[in-house]
Design a protein around this motif. Sequence first.
Motif, PDB file in Angstrom:
ATOM      1  N   GLY A  91       0.794  -1.251  -0.020  1.00 40.47           N
ATOM      2  CA  GLY A  91       0.086   0.042  -0.068  1.00 40.47           C
ATOM      3  C   GLY A  91       0.950   1.329  -0.043  1.00 40.47           C
ATOM      4  N   LEU A  92       0.251   2.416  -0.281  1.00 38.17           N
ATOM      5  CA  LEU A  92       0.854   3.557  -0.327  1.00 38.17           C
ATOM      6  C   LEU A  92       0.044   4.729  -0.149  1.00 38.17           C
TER       7      LEU A  92
ATOM      8  N   PHE B 251      -0.394   8.669  -0.349  1.00 38.37           N
ATOM      9  CA  PHE B 251       0.028   9.977  -1.314  1.00 38.37           C
ATOM     10  C   PHE B 251      -0.360  11.098  -0.657  1.00 38.37           C
TER      11      PHE B 251
ATOM     12  N   TYR C  30       1.727  11.035  -8.999  1.00 37.03           N
ATOM     13  CA  TYR C  30       0.970   9.960  -8.795  1.00 37.03           C
ATOM     14  C   TYR C  30       0.686   9.057  -9.725  1.00 37.03           C
TER      15      TYR C  30
ATOM     16  N   ALA D 290       1.439   5.295  -8.272  1.00 34.60           N
ATOM     17  CA  ALA D 290       0.452   4.448  -8.009  1.00 34.60           C
ATOM     18  C   ALA D 290      -0.209   3.669  -8.809  1.00 34.60           C
TER      19      ALA D 290
ATOM     20  N   ARG E 195      -1.108  -0.299  -7.714  1.00 29.43           N
ATOM     21  CA  ARG E 195      -0.569  -0.189  -6.189  1.00 29.43           C
ATOM     22  C   ARG E 195      -1.992   0.462  -5.471  1.00 29.43           C
TER      23      ARG E 195
ATOM     24  N   THR F 115      -3.766   2.568  -3.033  1.00 35.38           N
ATOM     25  CA  THR F 115      -3.328   4.154  -2.851  1.00 35.38           C
ATOM     26  C   THR F 115      -4.387   4.864  -2.121  1.00 35.38           C
TER      27      THR F 115
ATOM     28  N   ILE G 173      -5.157   8.831  -0.941  1.00 38.55           N
ATOM     29  CA  ILE G 173      -4.675   9.873  -1.057  1.00 38.55           C
ATOM     30  C   ILE G 173      -4.857  10.962   0.224  1.00 38.55           C
TER      31      ILE G 173
ATOM     32  N   PRO H 276      -7.719   5.969  -6.614  1.00 44.90           N
ATOM     33  CA  PRO H 276      -7.238   5.801  -5.089  1.00 44.90           C
ATOM     34  C   PRO H 276      -8.474   4.935  -4.304  1.00 44.90           C
TER      35      PRO H 276
END
Length: 298
Positions: A77-78, A80, A133, A137, A140, A142, A144, A169
């Motif tokens: 996970g990410l 942003f 982004y 992303a 992945r 994501t 925000i 996202p």
Amino acid sequence: MVRVLKSQRPSRRLVALQKLMLWATSHAGGAHNVGRTRKITQSMESRQRKVRGVQESTATVAGVPVRWFRPAQAGPGLIFHVHGGAFVAGSSLAARAHSGLAQSNSVELVSVDYRLAPEHPFPAALDDVWAVYSEVARNRPTVIVGESAGGGLAMSLVRRALDQGADAPKALVTMFPWADLSNSSDSFLRNEDRDLLSREGLSRSAVAYAGDLDLKTPLLSPLFGSFTDFPPTLIVVGTHDCLLDDSRHVATRLHAAGVDASLVEIAGGFHGFILLPVPESKEAKQRISSFVGRAFIH
């Protein structure tokens, strides 16, 4: 649906800091120009500290400077992050305040040092966050996260991603977002003696960023754009924030678009309270972390 969750009475520490900061602002020698706004913002950001166990580094993605925060055990996970600063100030250093969010959810966090106005007016900031982004992303999961001007910019980024057919996202967190650059909210009047922001100051920043464009242009002021197909969204704002109505109006628009949205109003919270060492900041961060954690699970 929109769920409005209100916290209890403000803490003594928050009230004391509010009085101190209002006093300091009133003795600052008049309205802030861009230089002074940058100095004040830099001072607040420099006080932020990342949590232990998270590695911090800088890099460049798609030609744009970014700052990474990586826990020792990070999954796919990410987060942003889009910083605030009225589009004329601020930096990725603000993301240190959210490094705990990365650690508690075992994900990486990246924050973008997008170009600032007036040297780089719209759409420079949006182009920069979109460029990053689009790279980080892709394929992945994501979430925000943005605050203040970054909260509004985060909404514009979601809209661009959806319109471009990019990976959407999983969720959006927007803290006291500046969503209406025309600054038409009544909360500017209700909270003018309780917040550090002012309609006059933000109006100067709006013009610096927008130039000759209509301030209600949707990608400038996402309140006037479409919220169709937005992901689950959490909005956090203080009741003493001049941008309180921006948050409420965004929640209403999200509800009308059928988005799963929650609005959390922190009693006594003024603009930027989440960067301060107060119980209200801890409460807000806990709510955000729980929301982000659920987003990555689903």
